[in-house]
Design an enzyme around this catalytic site. Structure first.
Site, PDB file in Angstrom:
ATOM      1  N   ARG A  55       1.316  -1.412  -8.039  1.00 47.95           N
ATOM      2  CA  ARG A  55       2.501  -0.567  -7.930  1.00 47.95           C
ATOM      3  C   ARG A  55       3.747  -1.362  -8.281  1.00 47.95           C
ATOM      4  O   ARG A  55       3.858  -2.518  -7.918  1.00 47.95           O
ATOM      5  CB  ARG A  55       2.619  -0.032  -6.490  1.00 47.95           C
ATOM      6  CG  ARG A  55       1.841   1.218  -6.255  1.00 47.95           C
ATOM      7  CD  ARG A  55       1.764   1.565  -4.795  1.00 47.95           C
ATOM      8  NE  ARG A  55       3.066   1.651  -4.116  1.00 47.95           N
ATOM      9  CZ  ARG A  55       3.209   2.059  -2.853  1.00 47.95           C
ATOM     10  NH1 ARG A  55       2.148   2.414  -2.146  1.00 47.95           N
ATOM     11  NH2 ARG A  55       4.403   2.130  -2.307  1.00 47.95           N
ATOM     12  N   LYS A  74      -2.574   2.080   6.412  1.00 49.72           N
ATOM     13  CA  LYS A  74      -2.693   3.540   6.565  1.00 49.72           C
ATOM     14  C   LYS A  74      -3.593   4.127   5.474  1.00 49.72           C
ATOM     15  O   LYS A  74      -4.485   4.923   5.751  1.00 49.72           O
ATOM     16  CB  LYS A  74      -1.309   4.209   6.509  1.00 49.72           C
ATOM     17  CG  LYS A  74      -0.305   3.644   7.498  1.00 49.72           C
ATOM     18  CD  LYS A  74       1.049   4.306   7.403  1.00 49.72           C
ATOM     19  CE  LYS A  74       1.766   4.125   6.070  1.00 49.72           C
ATOM     20  NZ  LYS A  74       2.147   2.730   5.763  1.00 49.72           N
ATOM     21  N   ARG A 124      12.031  -1.941   1.653  1.00 53.21           N
ATOM     22  CA  ARG A 124      11.119  -0.956   2.258  1.00 53.21           C
ATOM     23  C   ARG A 124      10.980  -1.226   3.756  1.00 53.21           C
ATOM     24  O   ARG A 124      10.913  -0.295   4.555  1.00 53.21           O
ATOM     25  CB  ARG A 124       9.750  -1.005   1.542  1.00 53.21           C
ATOM     26  CG  ARG A 124       9.847  -0.486   0.100  1.00 53.21           C
ATOM     27  CD  ARG A 124       8.674  -0.931  -0.755  1.00 53.21           C
ATOM     28  NE  ARG A 124       7.434  -0.277  -0.426  1.00 53.21           N
ATOM     29  CZ  ARG A 124       6.228  -0.697  -0.837  1.00 53.21           C
ATOM     30  NH1 ARG A 124       6.126  -1.787  -1.574  1.00 53.21           N
ATOM     31  NH2 ARG A 124       5.155  -0.033  -0.507  1.00 53.21           N
ATOM     32  N   ARG A 172      -2.166  -6.165  -3.418  1.00 57.17           N
ATOM     33  CA  ARG A 172      -2.767  -4.812  -3.452  1.00 57.17           C
ATOM     34  C   ARG A 172      -2.983  -4.328  -4.890  1.00 57.17           C
ATOM     35  O   ARG A 172      -2.117  -4.449  -5.740  1.00 57.17           O
ATOM     36  CB  ARG A 172      -1.856  -3.827  -2.714  1.00 57.17           C
ATOM     37  CG  ARG A 172      -2.271  -2.376  -2.892  1.00 57.17           C
ATOM     38  CD  ARG A 172      -1.754  -1.492  -1.795  1.00 57.17           C
ATOM     39  NE  ARG A 172      -0.309  -1.304  -1.814  1.00 57.17           N
ATOM     40  CZ  ARG A 172       0.353  -0.588  -0.908  1.00 57.17           C
ATOM     41  NH1 ARG A 172      -0.299  -0.015   0.091  1.00 57.17           N
ATOM     42  NH2 ARG A 172       1.663  -0.463  -0.981  1.00 57.17           N
ATOM     43  N   ARG A 195       9.084  10.186   7.907  1.00 56.73           N
ATOM     44  CA  ARG A 195       9.646   8.832   7.877  1.00 56.73           C
ATOM     45  C   ARG A 195      11.062   8.789   8.433  1.00 56.73           C
ATOM     46  O   ARG A 195      11.660   7.728   8.478  1.00 56.73           O
ATOM     47  CB  ARG A 195       9.677   8.344   6.431  1.00 56.73           C
ATOM     48  CG  ARG A 195       8.633   7.264   6.137  1.00 56.73           C
ATOM     49  CD  ARG A 195       8.616   7.144   4.668  1.00 56.73           C
ATOM     50  NE  ARG A 195       8.250   5.922   4.082  1.00 56.73           N
ATOM     51  CZ  ARG A 195       7.133   5.785   3.366  1.00 56.73           C
ATOM     52  NH1 ARG A 195       6.248   6.736   3.318  1.00 56.73           N
ATOM     53  NH2 ARG A 195       6.912   4.673   2.725  1.00 56.73           N
TER      54      ARG A 195
HETATM   55  P1  ADP Z   1      -0.463   1.224   3.532  1.00 63.57           P
HETATM   56  O1  ADP Z   1      -1.150   2.476   3.066  1.00 63.57           O
HETATM   57  O2  ADP Z   1      -0.134   1.264   4.999  1.00 63.57           O
HETATM   58  O3  ADP Z   1       0.743   0.866   2.695  1.00 63.57           O
HETATM   59  P2  ADP Z   1      -2.886  -0.117   2.565  1.00 63.57           P
HETATM   60  O4  ADP Z   1      -3.968   0.573   3.307  1.00 63.57           O
HETATM   61  O5  ADP Z   1      -2.713   0.237   1.131  1.00 63.57           O
HETATM   62  O6  ADP Z   1      -1.488   0.008   3.375  1.00 63.57           O
HETATM   63  O7  ADP Z   1      -3.134  -1.683   2.729  1.00 63.57           O
HETATM   64  C1  ADP Z   1      -2.307  -2.638   2.044  1.00 63.57           C
HETATM   65  C2  ADP Z   1      -3.186  -3.732   1.443  1.00 63.57           C
HETATM   66  O8  ADP Z   1      -3.789  -4.489   2.494  1.00 63.57           O
HETATM   67  C3  ADP Z   1      -4.335  -3.201   0.587  1.00 63.57           C
HETATM   68  O9  ADP Z   1      -4.497  -4.043  -0.522  1.00 63.57           O
HETATM   69  C4  ADP Z   1      -5.555  -3.243   1.520  1.00 63.57           C
HETATM   70  O10 ADP Z   1      -6.751  -3.491   0.799  1.00 63.57           O
HETATM   71  C5  ADP Z   1      -5.221  -4.387   2.462  1.00 63.57           C
HETATM   72  N1  ADP Z   1      -5.622  -4.125   3.858  1.00 63.57           N
HETATM   73  C6  ADP Z   1      -5.647  -2.931   4.496  1.00 63.57           C
HETATM   74  N2  ADP Z   1      -6.065  -3.083   5.779  1.00 63.57           N
HETATM   75  C7  ADP Z   1      -6.272  -4.406   5.950  1.00 63.57           C
HETATM   76  C8  ADP Z   1      -6.699  -5.200   7.073  1.00 63.57           C
HETATM   77  N3  ADP Z   1      -6.958  -4.659   8.271  1.00 63.57           N
HETATM   78  N4  ADP Z   1      -6.799  -6.546   6.888  1.00 63.57           N
HETATM   79  C9  ADP Z   1      -6.528  -7.109   5.685  1.00 63.57           C
HETATM   80  N5  ADP Z   1      -6.126  -6.412   4.594  1.00 63.57           N
HETATM   81  C10 ADP Z   1      -6.007  -5.074   4.728  1.00 63.57           C
HETATM   82  P1  AMP Z   2       4.516   4.689   0.160  1.00 65.45           P
HETATM   83  O1  AMP Z   2       3.511   4.971  -0.900  1.00 65.45           O
HETATM   84  O2  AMP Z   2       4.253   5.426   1.432  1.00 65.45           O
HETATM   85  O3  AMP Z   2       4.744   3.210   0.352  1.00 65.45           O
HETATM   86  O4  AMP Z   2       5.895   5.285  -0.404  1.00 65.45           O
HETATM   87  C1  AMP Z   2       6.477   4.819  -1.610  1.00 65.45           C
HETATM   88  C2  AMP Z   2       7.927   5.286  -1.716  1.00 65.45           C
HETATM   89  O5  AMP Z   2       7.966   6.739  -1.783  1.00 65.45           O
HETATM   90  C3  AMP Z   2       8.826   4.939  -0.540  1.00 65.45           C
HETATM   91  O6  AMP Z   2       9.356   3.627  -0.632  1.00 65.45           O
HETATM   92  C4  AMP Z   2       9.908   6.024  -0.654  1.00 65.45           C
HETATM   93  O7  AMP Z   2      10.820   5.737  -1.686  1.00 65.45           O
HETATM   94  C5  AMP Z   2       9.104   7.238  -1.074  1.00 65.45           C
HETATM   95  N1  AMP Z   2       8.608   8.025   0.086  1.00 65.45           N
HETATM   96  C6  AMP Z   2       7.315   8.231   0.426  1.00 65.45           C
HETATM   97  N2  AMP Z   2       7.216   9.018   1.520  1.00 65.45           N
HETATM   98  C7  AMP Z   2       8.496   9.304   1.881  1.00 65.45           C
HETATM   99  C8  AMP Z   2       9.083  10.053   2.938  1.00 65.45           C
HETATM  100  N3  AMP Z   2       8.316  10.678   3.864  1.00 65.45           N
HETATM  101  N4  AMP Z   2      10.427  10.141   2.996  1.00 65.45           N
HETATM  102  C9  AMP Z   2      11.210   9.538   2.081  1.00 65.45           C
HETATM  103  N5  AMP Z   2      10.737   8.794   1.071  1.00 65.45           N
HETATM  104  C10 AMP Z   2       9.383   8.680   0.953  1.00 65.45           C
END
Ligand code: ADP
Ligand code: AMP
Length: 243
Positions: A190, A43, A201, A157, A118
């Protein structure tokens, strides 16, 4: 471009670039989008591309909460424990931050909500917020992906916190290890990007967030994307879904 209250001090090239961007944006249709998918589904990687294409604001509740935790604000203090455990923070906390953020001028042409709603309660509250503003959600992009793929994505990541740029040791490495391509600043991992916290998660995603997809499916506005494909392919699927 630096934030300033005195436009006279802004360099002409910055002003012209911003003016051109706004002129181009004026021709784009408004869009109100939700990106839903488990942690690591891509995302945050696709959001900046959609944001630039359609001139939307990108509101990622996870990023906002992490900033609040770093700044030790009252919101951050309340959210910290749940975030470290990989559990969701309370609906009221996140609904409040989204309600406030939607007022930003950068959300004028619409928004990308990344990681919100969420829970079904959050989705209902969002509907109320938008109804009060005379708008509604246009499309929900569902980043569908198998859990088994996510551990490698999450543990590899790396993030540039101030811009939100995301890298991956294997799939999207920075030009120099540990350093942001644009600013040269250090990248971070992170605290919750571990295999152990990912389990909680994912549990939260399946139990609390998957029902949100059903909620919007009933309205016929969900586009399912195959998020296990390479980033360029996912980008093409996003473009198709939004065209
Ligand atoms: P989200 O925001 O859904 O948690 P991210 O966009 O941060 O996910 O992606 C998670 C990790 O996977 C990042 O390190 C990113 O660079 C990598 N990634 C994202 N999209 C892809 C893909 N289509 N194929 C392989 N790796 C990806
Ligand atoms: P994310 O960066 O989206 O992976 O979110 C990191 C953490 O933030 C999650 O594991 C939750 O603890 C909290 N969080 C983010 N967005 C929400 C949401 N919409 N509702 C509840 N908790 C959230």
């Amino acid at each position: 471009m630096a934030a300033t209250s005195n436009l006279e001090d802004v360099p002409s090239t910055d002003l012209m670039t911003e003016l051109l961007r706004r002129m181009k944006c004026a021709t784009k249709p408004d869009k109100r989008l939700i990106l839903v998918g488990p942690p690591g589904s891509g995302k945050g990687t696709q959001s900046p591309i959609i944001k630039d294409e359609y001139c939307l604001c990108h509101l990622a509740t996870g990023d906002m909460l992490r900033a609040a935790v770093s700044a030790k604000t009252p919101l951050g203090i309340k959210a910290k424990e749940a975030m470290e455990k990989g559990e969701l923070v309370s609906d009221d906390l996140v609904v409040g931050i989204i309600d406030e953020a939607l007022k930003k001028p950068s959300c004028q042409k619409g928004f990308i909500l990344d990681g919100f709603p969420r829970t079904v309660v959050q989705a209902q509250k969002l509907d109320e917020m938008l109804e009060n503003r005379g708008t509604k959600v246009d499309k929900v992009l569902n980043f569908a992906i198998d859990d088994a793929i996510l551990e490698e994505r999450i543990t590899g990541r790396w993030i540039h916190p101030s811009s939100g740029r995301t890298y991956h040791t294997k799939f999207a490495p920075p030009k120099a290890p540990g350093v942001d391509d644009v600013t040269g600043e250090p990248l971070i991992q992170r605290k919750d990007d571990t295999a152990a916290v990912l389990k909680s998660r994912l549990e939260a995603f399946h139990k609390q967030t998957e029902p949100v997809i059903d909620y919007y499916s009933k309205r016929g506005i969900v586009a399912n994307l195959q998020a296990d494909k390479p980033p360029q392919d996912v980008k093409s699927e996003v473009q198709k879904a939004l065209s």
